[in-house]
Design a protein around this motif. Structure first.
Motif, PDB file in Angstrom:
ATOM      1  N   GLN A  18       0.837  -1.198   0.000  1.00  0.00           N
ATOM      2  CA  GLN A  18       0.000   0.000   0.000  1.00  0.00           C
ATOM      3  C   GLN A  18       0.870   1.245   0.000  1.00  0.00           C
ATOM      4  OE1 GLN A  18      -2.822   0.593   3.214  1.00  0.00           O
ATOM      5  NE2 GLN A  18      -4.184   1.638   1.808  1.00  0.00           N
ATOM      6  N   THR A  19       0.521   2.179  -0.862  1.00  0.00           N
ATOM      7  CA  THR A  19       1.278   3.414  -0.995  1.00  0.00           C
ATOM      8  C   THR A  19       1.008   4.330   0.189  1.00  0.00           C
ATOM      9  OG1 THR A  19       1.069   3.220  -3.396  1.00  0.00           O
ATOM     10  CG2 THR A  19       1.690   5.369  -2.519  1.00  0.00           C
ATOM     11  N   ALA A  20       2.058   4.973   0.681  1.00  0.00           N
ATOM     12  CA  ALA A  20       1.901   5.912   1.784  1.00  0.00           C
ATOM     13  C   ALA A  20       1.164   7.156   1.296  1.00  0.00           C
ATOM     14  CB  ALA A  20       3.265   6.294   2.335  1.00  0.00           C
ATOM     15  N   PRO A  21       0.342   7.770   2.134  1.00  0.00           N
ATOM     16  CA  PRO A  21      -0.379   8.976   1.721  1.00  0.00           C
ATOM     17  C   PRO A  21       0.583  10.095   1.347  1.00  0.00           C
ATOM     18  CG  PRO A  21      -1.281   8.077   3.763  1.00  0.00           C
ATOM     19  CD  PRO A  21       0.000   7.359   3.508  1.00  0.00           C
ATOM     20  N   ALA A  22       0.239  10.850   0.320  1.00  0.00           N
ATOM     21  CA  ALA A  22       1.031  12.011  -0.066  1.00  0.00           C
ATOM     22  C   ALA A  22       0.606  13.205   0.781  1.00  0.00           C
ATOM     23  CB  ALA A  22       0.831  12.313  -1.546  1.00  0.00           C
ATOM     24  N   GLY A  33     -12.398  17.514   6.253  1.00  0.00           N
ATOM     25  CA  GLY A  33     -13.318  16.397   6.115  1.00  0.00           C
ATOM     26  C   GLY A  33     -12.815  15.240   5.282  1.00  0.00           C
ATOM     27  N   LEU A  34     -11.593  15.308   4.745  1.00  0.00           N
ATOM     28  CA  LEU A  34     -11.065  14.177   3.988  1.00  0.00           C
ATOM     29  C   LEU A  34     -10.929  12.964   4.901  1.00  0.00           C
ATOM     30  CD1 LEU A  34      -8.247  15.656   1.707  1.00  0.00           C
ATOM     31  CD2 LEU A  34     -10.573  14.999   1.054  1.00  0.00           C
ATOM     32  N   THR A  35     -11.464  11.849   4.467  1.00  0.00           N
ATOM     33  CA  THR A  35     -11.429  10.622   5.260  1.00  0.00           C
ATOM     34  C   THR A  35     -10.619   9.566   4.515  1.00  0.00           C
ATOM     35  OG1 THR A  35     -13.625  11.072   6.176  1.00  0.00           O
ATOM     36  CG2 THR A  35     -12.822   8.806   6.318  1.00  0.00           C
ATOM     37  N   THR A  36      -9.732   8.911   5.245  1.00  0.00           N
ATOM     38  CA  THR A  36      -8.901   7.878   4.638  1.00  0.00           C
ATOM     39  C   THR A  36      -9.688   6.587   4.470  1.00  0.00           C
ATOM     40  OG1 THR A  36      -6.890   8.803   5.642  1.00  0.00           O
ATOM     41  CG2 THR A  36      -6.790   6.512   4.886  1.00  0.00           C
ATOM     42  N   ARG A  37      -9.694   6.069   3.254  1.00  0.00           N
ATOM     43  CA  ARG A  37     -10.329   4.783   3.013  1.00  0.00           C
ATOM     44  C   ARG A  37      -9.409   3.661   3.476  1.00  0.00           C
ATOM     45  NH1 ARG A  37     -12.767   4.258  -2.955  1.00  0.00           N
ATOM     46  NH2 ARG A  37     -12.600   2.089  -2.264  1.00  0.00           N
ATOM     47  N   ASP A  38      -9.990   2.689   4.167  1.00  0.00           N
ATOM     48  CA  ASP A  38      -9.187   1.577   4.670  1.00  0.00           C
ATOM     49  C   ASP A  38      -9.490   0.275   3.938  1.00  0.00           C
ATOM     50  OD1 ASP A  38     -11.703   1.016   5.612  1.00  0.00           O
ATOM     51  OD2 ASP A  38     -11.180   1.185   7.744  1.00  0.00           O
ATOM     52  N   ASP A  39     -10.192   0.383   2.799  1.00  0.00           N
ATOM     53  CA  ASP A  39     -10.545  -0.822   2.057  1.00  0.00           C
ATOM     54  C   ASP A  39      -9.753  -0.949   0.754  1.00  0.00           C
ATOM     55  OD1 ASP A  39     -11.698   1.346   0.808  1.00  0.00           O
ATOM     56  OD2 ASP A  39     -13.601   0.350   0.365  1.00  0.00           O
ATOM     57  N   THR A  40      -8.637  -0.243   0.669  1.00  0.00           N
ATOM     58  CA  THR A  40      -7.800  -0.316  -0.526  1.00  0.00           C
ATOM     59  C   THR A  40      -6.488  -1.012  -0.188  1.00  0.00           C
ATOM     60  OG1 THR A  40      -6.789   1.842  -0.089  1.00  0.00           O
ATOM     61  CG2 THR A  40      -8.778   1.808  -1.432  1.00  0.00           C
ATOM     62  N   LEU A  41      -6.004  -1.819  -1.126  1.00  0.00           N
ATOM     63  CA  LEU A  41      -4.781  -2.585  -0.896  1.00  0.00           C
ATOM     64  C   LEU A  41      -3.537  -1.905  -1.439  1.00  0.00           C
ATOM     65  CD1 LEU A  41      -6.006  -6.217  -1.730  1.00  0.00           C
ATOM     66  CD2 LEU A  41      -5.613  -5.205   0.534  1.00  0.00           C
ATOM     67  N   ARG A  42      -3.670  -1.115  -2.495  1.00  0.00           N
ATOM     68  CA  ARG A  42      -2.489  -0.556  -3.139  1.00  0.00           C
ATOM     69  C   ARG A  42      -2.432   0.963  -3.128  1.00  0.00           C
ATOM     70  NH1 ARG A  42      -3.077  -3.906  -8.654  1.00  0.00           N
ATOM     71  NH2 ARG A  42      -5.252  -3.433  -8.176  1.00  0.00           N
ATOM     72  N   ALA A  43      -3.561   1.620  -3.278  1.00  0.00           N
ATOM     73  CA  ALA A  43      -3.576   3.078  -3.350  1.00  0.00           C
ATOM     74  C   ALA A  43      -3.874   3.704  -1.995  1.00  0.00           C
ATOM     75  CB  ALA A  43      -4.608   3.538  -4.368  1.00  0.00           C
ATOM     76  N   SER A  44      -3.370   4.908  -1.811  1.00  0.00           N
ATOM     77  CA  SER A  44      -3.759   5.733  -0.672  1.00  0.00           C
ATOM     78  C   SER A  44      -4.878   6.655  -1.150  1.00  0.00           C
ATOM     79  CB  SER A  44      -2.573   6.563  -0.180  1.00  0.00           C
ATOM     80  OG  SER A  44      -3.004   7.584   0.704  1.00  0.00           O
ATOM     81  N   ILE A  45      -6.023   6.590  -0.498  1.00  0.00           N
ATOM     82  CA  ILE A  45      -7.179   7.382  -0.923  1.00  0.00           C
ATOM     83  C   ILE A  45      -7.753   8.126   0.277  1.00  0.00           C
ATOM     84  CG2 ILE A  45      -9.498   7.337  -1.917  1.00  0.00           C
ATOM     85  CD1 ILE A  45      -8.735   4.833  -3.417  1.00  0.00           C
ATOM     86  N   ARG A  46      -7.808   9.446   0.151  1.00  0.00           N
ATOM     87  CA  ARG A  46      -8.510  10.287   1.127  1.00  0.00           C
ATOM     88  C   ARG A  46      -9.560  11.073   0.355  1.00  0.00           C
ATOM     89  NH1 ARG A  46      -4.984  14.270   3.390  1.00  0.00           N
ATOM     90  NH2 ARG A  46      -3.661  14.041   1.540  1.00  0.00           N
ATOM     91  N   GLU A  47     -10.793  11.043   0.836  1.00  0.00           N
ATOM     92  CA  GLU A  47     -11.863  11.653   0.058  1.00  0.00           C
ATOM     93  C   GLU A  47     -12.991  12.165   0.935  1.00  0.00           C
ATOM     94  OE1 GLU A  47     -13.092   8.434  -2.460  1.00  0.00           O
ATOM     95  OE2 GLU A  47     -14.130   7.382  -0.838  1.00  0.00           O
ATOM     96  N   ARG A  48     -13.812  13.022   0.357  1.00  0.00           N
ATOM     97  CA  ARG A  48     -15.042  13.470   1.000  1.00  0.00           C
ATOM     98  C   ARG A  48     -16.030  13.842  -0.094  1.00  0.00           C
ATOM     99  NH1 ARG A  48     -16.200  18.768   0.387  1.00  0.00           N
ATOM    100  NH2 ARG A  48     -17.962  18.481   1.795  1.00  0.00           N
TER     101      ARG A  48
END
Length: 257
Positions: A18-22, A33-48
């Protein structure tokens, strides 16, 4: 033999897949309000996403993506332009399946995208990996550790009045073990990561329950060429390499708005 090689290195590779968050690049109008998704195996995803506001959006204007925070400074101008074009292409494809793409920003929501980081691909290591993948048959690809590249990007959906409807901060590096093909291009991995970034933009911006729709006729993304590149798949199969000119349908000049 390739299966054995996968097993030998997969333990350590999967532990760090899994890639570290940028870090926040300062491109988004707000990171609240960006929330980190914990259901990804390879990408770092923060979204709202503001669900009600997103549901009210139908027409969107796609601003050309930009480079920020020194992304790609070590690369050539042509390579940077190639990455921006591929990001624009993939974002256009995904957004067109969920919204109506328009050519004028007046009275339409705007999609703003930025490439915030490009990790170059190691060409020498890619050449070695390509030879190994062709000579040793089997599923998946093996990459030389320390030679894989990646992409970091941010995007937001902004309502006509200026309110941020949805936002995404995304990053992903190519894996040593997986389906990310080696490339002799320094931006080969960044280009391959543009597709999952586009997927993430569509998922992050579309309101819950909005179904994927048929492509409009005429295709609003036609300037980027065909949506599928069969020759790219064939090239990977034969050579083991991702070739940007074939896989992206690159034109001599990036499309202009």
């Amino acid at each position: 033999m390739k299966r054995l090689a996968l097993l030998l290195i997969s333990g350590s590779a999967l532990a760090a897949c899994q890639t570290a968050p940028a870090a926040n690049a300062g491109f988004l109008t707000s990171y609240d309000g960006l929330t980190t998704r914990d259901d990804t195996l390879r990408a770092s995803i923060r979204e709202r996403r503001d669900e009600a506001a997103a549901n009210a959006v139908e027409q969107v204007y796609l601003e050309p993506s930009v480079l920020v925070a020194g992304a790609g400074d070590a690369l050539s101008e042509a390579d940077r332009a190639l990455v921006l074009r591929e990001v624009d292409r993939q974002v256009c494809y995904e957004m067109s399946e969920r919204f109506t793409i328009v050519d004028n920003a007046a009275n339409a929501a705007r999609v703003r995208s930025a490439v915030t980081g490009i990790t170059p691909t190691g060409a020498a290591g890619s050449g070695v990996a390509a030879v190994a993948n062709v000579l040793i048959p089997g599923p998946g690809t093996l990459r030389v550790p320390g030679t894989t590249g990646g992409l970091a990007a941010e995007a937001e959906l902004v309502a006509p009045g200026g309110m941020q409807v949805a936002a995404l901060a995304w990053a992903r590096n190519a894996n040593v073990v997986g389906m990310d093909s080696p490339s002799l291009s320094r931006v080969g991995d960044a280009l391959q990561m543009a597709e999952p970034f586009g997927d993430a933009v569509g998922d992050a911006f579309a309101p819950t329950g909005r179904a994927v729709r048929p492509i409009a006729d005429p295709d609003p993304c036609a300037r980027y060429g065909p949506r599928t590149q069969p020759a790219g798949f064939a090239t990977r199969l034969v050579t083991g390499l991702y070739v940007p000119e074939i896989n992206t349908g690159t034109r001599a000049e990036p499309p202009k708005d």
